[in-house]
Scaffold this motif. Sequence first.
Motif, PDB file in Angstrom:
ATOM      1  N   LYS A 128     -26.024  86.319  16.840  1.00  0.00           N
ATOM      2  CA  LYS A 128     -25.133  84.991  16.676  1.00  0.00           C
ATOM      3  C   LYS A 128     -23.987  85.496  15.897  1.00  0.00           C
ATOM      4  CE  LYS A 128     -25.362  80.454  14.424  1.00  0.00           C
ATOM      5  NZ  LYS A 128     -24.398  80.766  13.421  1.00  0.00           N
ATOM      6  N   VAL A 129     -24.106  86.196  14.787  1.00  0.00           N
ATOM      7  CA  VAL A 129     -22.837  86.598  14.115  1.00  0.00           C
ATOM      8  C   VAL A 129     -22.029  87.552  14.958  1.00  0.00           C
ATOM      9  CG1 VAL A 129     -22.218  88.150  12.052  1.00  0.00           C
ATOM     10  CG2 VAL A 129     -23.935  86.608  11.940  1.00  0.00           C
ATOM     11  N   LEU A 130     -22.776  88.585  15.844  1.00  0.00           N
ATOM     12  CA  LEU A 130     -21.890  89.402  16.526  1.00  0.00           C
ATOM     13  C   LEU A 130     -21.046  88.678  17.477  1.00  0.00           C
ATOM     14  CD1 LEU A 130     -21.136  92.232  17.620  1.00  0.00           C
ATOM     15  CD2 LEU A 130     -23.308  91.978  19.061  1.00  0.00           C
ATOM     16  N   ASN A 131     -21.626  87.737  18.202  1.00  0.00           N
ATOM     17  CA  ASN A 131     -20.979  86.933  19.060  1.00  0.00           C
ATOM     18  C   ASN A 131     -19.860  85.791  18.633  1.00  0.00           C
ATOM     19  OD1 ASN A 131     -22.436  87.810  21.351  1.00  0.00           O
ATOM     20  ND2 ASN A 131     -23.877  86.303  21.082  1.00  0.00           N
ATOM     21  N   GLU A 132     -20.238  85.394  17.364  1.00  0.00           N
ATOM     22  CA  GLU A 132     -19.196  84.404  16.728  1.00  0.00           C
ATOM     23  C   GLU A 132     -18.114  85.313  15.869  1.00  0.00           C
ATOM     24  OE1 GLU A 132     -21.420  82.059  13.779  1.00  0.00           O
ATOM     25  OE2 GLU A 132     -22.386  80.830  15.488  1.00  0.00           O
ATOM     26  N   GLY A 133     -18.349  86.624  15.458  1.00  0.00           N
ATOM     27  CA  GLY A 133     -17.321  87.499  15.103  1.00  0.00           C
ATOM     28  C   GLY A 133     -16.383  87.910  15.957  1.00  0.00           C
ATOM     29  N   GLN A 134     -16.921  88.327  16.928  1.00  0.00           N
ATOM     30  CA  GLN A 134     -16.004  88.691  18.177  1.00  0.00           C
ATOM     31  C   GLN A 134     -15.060  87.663  18.634  1.00  0.00           C
ATOM     32  OE1 GLN A 134     -18.988  90.204  21.112  1.00  0.00           O
ATOM     33  NE2 GLN A 134     -18.616  92.294  20.421  1.00  0.00           N
ATOM     34  N   GLU A 135     -15.582  86.223  18.785  1.00  0.00           N
ATOM     35  CA  GLU A 135     -14.659  85.429  19.095  1.00  0.00           C
ATOM     36  C   GLU A 135     -13.675  84.941  18.131  1.00  0.00           C
ATOM     37  OE1 GLU A 135     -13.254  81.216  19.722  1.00  0.00           O
ATOM     38  OE2 GLU A 135     -14.558  81.826  18.165  1.00  0.00           O
ATOM     39  N   LEU A 136     -14.239  84.891  16.851  1.00  0.00           N
ATOM     40  CA  LEU A 136     -13.473  84.583  15.689  1.00  0.00           C
ATOM     41  C   LEU A 136     -12.210  85.549  15.416  1.00  0.00           C
ATOM     42  CD1 LEU A 136     -12.752  82.675  13.429  1.00  0.00           C
ATOM     43  CD2 LEU A 136     -14.434  83.936  12.017  1.00  0.00           C
ATOM     44  N   CYS A 137     -12.493  86.882  15.729  1.00  0.00           N
ATOM     45  CA  CYS A 137     -11.295  87.997  15.612  1.00  0.00           C
ATOM     46  C   CYS A 137     -10.336  88.010  16.566  1.00  0.00           C
ATOM     47  CB  CYS A 137     -12.353  89.295  15.568  1.00  0.00           C
ATOM     48  SG  CYS A 137     -11.336  90.694  14.955  1.00  0.00           S
ATOM     49  N   ALA A 138     -11.028  87.662  17.866  1.00  0.00           N
ATOM     50  CA  ALA A 138      -9.983  87.616  18.938  1.00  0.00           C
ATOM     51  C   ALA A 138      -8.974  86.405  18.745  1.00  0.00           C
ATOM     52  CB  ALA A 138     -10.733  87.554  20.251  1.00  0.00           C
ATOM     53  N   ARG A 139      -9.818  85.135  18.628  1.00  0.00           N
ATOM     54  CA  ARG A 139      -8.752  83.981  18.384  1.00  0.00           C
ATOM     55  C   ARG A 139      -7.974  84.183  17.355  1.00  0.00           C
ATOM     56  NH1 ARG A 139     -11.594  79.355  15.652  1.00  0.00           N
ATOM     57  NH2 ARG A 139     -13.587  80.563  16.422  1.00  0.00           N
ATOM     58  N   CYS A 140      -8.295  84.672  16.390  1.00  0.00           N
ATOM     59  CA  CYS A 140      -7.228  84.987  15.344  1.00  0.00           C
ATOM     60  C   CYS A 140      -6.137  85.802  15.509  1.00  0.00           C
ATOM     61  CB  CYS A 140      -8.104  85.495  13.651  1.00  0.00           C
ATOM     62  SG  CYS A 140      -6.958  85.786  12.463  1.00  0.00           S
ATOM     63  N   GLU A 141      -6.458  86.948  16.103  1.00  0.00           N
ATOM     64  CA  GLU A 141      -5.467  87.986  16.379  1.00  0.00           C
ATOM     65  C   GLU A 141      -4.490  87.148  17.244  1.00  0.00           C
ATOM     66  OE1 GLU A 141      -4.946  92.601  18.065  1.00  0.00           O
ATOM     67  OE2 GLU A 141      -7.037  91.431  18.379  1.00  0.00           O
ATOM     68  N   LYS A 142      -4.872  86.658  18.374  1.00  0.00           N
ATOM     69  CA  LYS A 142      -4.068  85.806  19.265  1.00  0.00           C
ATOM     70  C   LYS A 142      -2.973  85.041  18.584  1.00  0.00           C
ATOM     71  CE  LYS A 142      -4.076  83.117  23.684  1.00  0.00           C
ATOM     72  NZ  LYS A 142      -4.969  82.265  24.411  1.00  0.00           N
ATOM     73  N   LEU A 143      -3.413  83.919  17.573  1.00  0.00           N
ATOM     74  CA  LEU A 143      -2.585  83.257  17.012  1.00  0.00           C
ATOM     75  C   LEU A 143      -1.675  83.714  16.261  1.00  0.00           C
ATOM     76  CD1 LEU A 143      -1.925  80.171  16.713  1.00  0.00           C
ATOM     77  CD2 LEU A 143      -3.489  80.029  14.980  1.00  0.00           C
ATOM     78  N   ALA A 144      -2.407  84.948  15.334  1.00  0.00           N
ATOM     79  CA  ALA A 144      -1.637  85.401  14.252  1.00  0.00           C
ATOM     80  C   ALA A 144      -0.372  86.137  15.197  1.00  0.00           C
ATOM     81  CB  ALA A 144      -2.358  86.552  13.991  1.00  0.00           C
ATOM     82  N   MET A 145      -0.564  86.856  16.224  1.00  0.00           N
ATOM     83  CA  MET A 145       0.623  87.498  17.060  1.00  0.00           C
ATOM     84  C   MET A 145       1.870  86.402  17.662  1.00  0.00           C
ATOM     85  SD  MET A 145       0.313  90.569  16.313  1.00  0.00           S
ATOM     86  CE  MET A 145      -0.460  90.011  14.786  1.00  0.00           C
ATOM     87  N   GLN A 146       1.283  85.488  17.997  1.00  0.00           N
ATOM     88  CA  GLN A 146       2.069  84.316  18.617  1.00  0.00           C
ATOM     89  C   GLN A 146       2.980  83.748  17.427  1.00  0.00           C
ATOM     90  OE1 GLN A 146      -0.590  81.266  20.004  1.00  0.00           O
ATOM     91  NE2 GLN A 146      -0.716  82.279  21.920  1.00  0.00           N
ATOM     92  N   LEU A 147       2.346  83.405  15.996  1.00  0.00           N
ATOM     93  CA  LEU A 147       3.054  83.021  15.095  1.00  0.00           C
ATOM     94  C   LEU A 147       4.088  84.452  14.473  1.00  0.00           C
ATOM     95  CD1 LEU A 147       0.175  81.338  12.892  1.00  0.00           C
ATOM     96  CD2 LEU A 147       2.198  80.308  14.145  1.00  0.00           C
ATOM     97  N   PHE A 148       3.673  85.425  14.456  1.00  0.00           N
ATOM     98  CA  PHE A 148       4.275  86.573  13.988  1.00  0.00           C
ATOM     99  C   PHE A 148       5.596  86.880  14.642  1.00  0.00           C
ATOM    100  CE2 PHE A 148       5.992  91.030  14.402  1.00  0.00           C
ATOM    101  CZ  PHE A 148       5.985  91.205  12.789  1.00  0.00           C
ATOM    102  N   ALA A 149       5.517  86.605  16.210  1.00  0.00           N
ATOM    103  CA  ALA A 149       6.678  86.904  17.268  1.00  0.00           C
ATOM    104  C   ALA A 149       7.650  85.614  17.027  1.00  0.00           C
ATOM    105  CB  ALA A 149       6.159  86.710  18.659  1.00  0.00           C
ATOM    106  N   GLN A 150       7.133  84.426  16.622  1.00  0.00           N
ATOM    107  CA  GLN A 150       7.805  83.254  16.395  1.00  0.00           C
ATOM    108  C   GLN A 150       8.726  83.272  15.116  1.00  0.00           C
ATOM    109  OE1 GLN A 150       5.609  79.497  16.179  1.00  0.00           O
ATOM    110  NE2 GLN A 150       7.152  78.738  14.889  1.00  0.00           N
TER     111      GLN A 150
END
Length: 208
Positions: free
Chosen positions: A181-203
């Motif tokens: 459960k932690v593995l799946n949730e962690g992978q999803e959370l990490c990917a989601r954060c990186e996507k939003l972070a890079m969008q905000l950084f570009a902005q």
Amino acid sequence: MKLVNLRVSKYLEVLRSDAPAPGGGSVSALAGAQAMALVAMICDLTIGNAKYQASEETCKDAKTKAEALLEKFSAAFDKDTEAFYLVSNAYKMPKGTEEERAARSAAIAAGTLEATKVPFDVMEMRWEGIVLIQKIAGKTNTNAASDLGVAILNLAAGMKGAWLNVKINLPGIRDKAYAEKVLNEGQELCARCEKLAMQLFAQTEEAL
């Protein structure tokens, strides 16, 4: 010794030593604390400025939330090291008798669980932080745009760092369903954060 109370020079001295902790987990937590301190600063530089009157209430709310997260990250800064020593000390327990082996095994399991939960909590806090930045992006003092970018990068890098500290402990978790459960949730959370972070950084970078 509380890491959060050390002078920066002393903290770096301890970090570079051959002591096994503090290590990457504490560094990742500190990155989150730095990010939230920057967000609070940016909000302060925006609040009261007539040019940004329309976003004043948003920034006041963001500052309050950033300061609360700053406290949580600061606590996690030490919790990660404390969790490491729970595991380390458990492995040093005597194992001469059946009772001692059982006690040692239980202590290792409990310590490993804590050493997994602490960085996972830090990951969830980072997501809160990046969502908070999303709410103020484009609404704060443009003179601090580079500071906002640094805050975003600290959160993104710290998320990956915390995730590595989760993953390294997962094999030692007895409850395999929980570990999965932690593995799946962690992978999803990490990917989601990186996507939003890079969008905000570009902005943010475009605004410079």
